[in-house]
Design an enzyme around this catalytic site. Structure first.
Site, PDB file in Angstrom:
ATOM      1  N   ILE A  34       1.336  -1.129   0.073  1.00 23.01           N
ATOM      2  CA  ILE A  34      -0.123  -0.058   0.426  1.00 23.01           C
ATOM      3  C   ILE A  34       0.816   1.270   0.236  1.00 23.01           C
ATOM      4  CG2 ILE A  34      -1.673   1.650   1.320  1.00 23.01           C
ATOM      5  CD1 ILE A  34      -2.849  -1.884   1.940  1.00 23.01           C
ATOM      6  N   VAL A  57       2.323   1.476  -3.458  1.00 30.05           N
ATOM      7  CA  VAL A  57       1.649   1.992  -4.416  1.00 30.05           C
ATOM      8  C   VAL A  57       1.258   2.990  -4.272  1.00 30.05           C
ATOM      9  CG1 VAL A  57      -0.814   1.970  -5.141  1.00 30.05           C
ATOM     10  CG2 VAL A  57       0.617  -0.003  -5.002  1.00 30.05           C
ATOM     11  N   GLU A  58       0.943   3.962  -3.448  1.00 25.56           N
ATOM     12  CA  GLU A  58      -0.016   5.243  -2.692  1.00 25.56           C
ATOM     13  C   GLU A  58       1.296   6.708  -3.030  1.00 25.56           C
ATOM     14  OE1 GLU A  58      -3.017   6.214  -2.101  1.00 25.56           O
ATOM     15  OE2 GLU A  58      -3.507   4.102  -1.427  1.00 25.56           O
ATOM     16  N   THR A  59       2.622   6.141  -2.101  1.00 23.31           N
ATOM     17  CA  THR A  59       3.291   7.718  -2.023  1.00 23.31           C
ATOM     18  C   THR A  59       5.250   6.838  -2.564  1.00 23.31           C
ATOM     19  OG1 THR A  59       4.116   7.143  -0.188  1.00 23.31           O
ATOM     20  CG2 THR A  59       1.405   8.580  -0.378  1.00 23.31           C
ATOM     21  N   TYR A  76      -6.870  -1.533  -8.284  1.00 24.06           N
ATOM     22  CA  TYR A  76      -5.483  -1.073  -7.494  1.00 24.06           C
ATOM     23  C   TYR A  76      -5.123  -2.355  -6.721  1.00 24.06           C
ATOM     24  CZ  TYR A  76      -4.554   1.764  -3.337  1.00 24.06           C
ATOM     25  OH  TYR A  76      -4.114   1.646  -2.223  1.00 24.06           O
TER      26      TYR A  76
END
Length: 338
Positions: free
Chosen positions: A102, A105-107, A305
């Site tokens: 997570i 993928v997010e940042t 996602y």
């Protein structure tokens, strides 16, 4: 043309006065702050859904995240924060690989957290949401609530609301929590007495694990299985209709003519039949999502996602195992007894 302030429009004034009364804040100061927020055309453009007919491509989407630089960064992040990841897994039951996936993928592990001023972005979406969006009223109400949550968050944590930066939709910090999720699910995981998702990787790790746990993560359960669907288009449409929501038991799928993997047949809970497109020329990727797959989609309501998160976490774990093996000195044979 530079963005213009929102100004003292009636909806903004009513919002400011209601929030100020509820929180015992200075209403005039809040009106000034919100009316001075910039109306950002770029944010209104980015919030619109992709144009109709835009072909989805799981392979291309996957390649954005499972790539050498992000894997290298993921291995380094896991090594640096191994203790916090292990504690989060022990406390909340969420595997370290899912948390690593997570945050990757997010940042990109904190490298890309968004360059928009959150006050401007949320105020734009709260008071000038694009009317052409298919769910404009619903989404505008959501962002008004998130604007209120953001202002409360800033008051609670001593943040300058005019300086905090995040995504175009107002998501914040390493895990890109919306302000409401921060206030509801974030935890102080480094023990310094405050929750800081912007500067504390440990708080981000614990908060992601806590979030997934709150949404029903089941420790030890797989996220997905393989399956072969029947060729009949009517049956396929029926099986795919619930989308990412687990709906069918394995026996239901077999009865419908599907061929779940052996592990899927032994799965005790409901399963979702999920199809990911691979562009116009390649066959789709099909899988069975468990309740844990569904939980990952509570972070972002997209099967693409969720699978990217899962596969990035797995890929980082494999790369980490190889690195550890390469760094481990060979064991010398024990000397023979004299």
């Amino acid at each position: 043309m530079p963005p213009k302030p929102l100004g003292l429009r009636p909806a903004l004034v009513a919002f400011a006065d209601e929030l100020a009364t509820a929180q015992n804040w200075d209403a005039a100061a809040l009106r000034d702050q919100l009316s001075g927020a910039l109306d950002l055309p770029k944010v209104r453009q980015l919030i619109l859904p992709a144009a109709a007919g835009t072909a989805k491509n799981w392979g291309a989407y996957r390649d954005r995240f499972i790539e050498p630089k992000r894997l290298e960064a993921g291995v380094a992040f896991w090594a640096e924060h191994e203790g916090a990841l292990a504690r989060a897994e022990s406390r909340y039951g969420v595997p370290a690989g899912i948390v690593v996936g997570i945050l990757g993928v997010e940042t990109f592990y904190g490298r890309i957290t968004g360059g928009f001023k959150v006050l401007d972005a949320l105020a734009t979406l709260a008071f000038d949401f694009p009317a052409e969006h298919p769910r404009a009223a619903e989404r505008q109400a959501f962002f008004r609530n998130e604007l209120a949550e953001f202002l409360k968050l800033c008051h609670e944590n001593g943040l300058d609301a005019t300086e905090v930066r995040g995504s175009y939709a107002g998501a914040l910090g390493l895990p890109q929590f919306m302000p409401g999720s921060w206030r509801q699910h974030a935890v102080d995981f480094d023990g310094d007495g405050r929750v800081d998702l912007i500067n504390s990787p440990d708080d981000a790790i614990g908060s992601v694990a806590h979030y997934l746990s709150e949404y029903g993560w089941k420790p030890g359960q797989a996220t997905h299985y393989s399956v072969r669907l029947p060729a009949d288009p009517i049956t396929r449409r029926r099986l795919l209709a619930p989308d990412i929501k687990p709906h069918f038991m394995a026996a239901d799928l077999v009865e419908a003519g599907a061929e779940p993997s052996e592990a899927a047949r032994e799965h005790a809970g409901p399963l979702a039949v999920i199809e990911l497109q691979n562009g116009p020329k390649q066959p789709p990727t099909v899988l069975l999502g468990t309740e844990n797959f569904w939980v990952v989609t509570r972070y972002n309501w997209s099967a693409y996602y969720a699978l990217a998160v899962i596969e990035l976490g797995e890929a980082v774990a494999r790369a980490r195992a190889v690195q550890i093996q390469q760094q481990t000195p060979p064991q010398l044979p024990a000397s023979a007894p004299q």
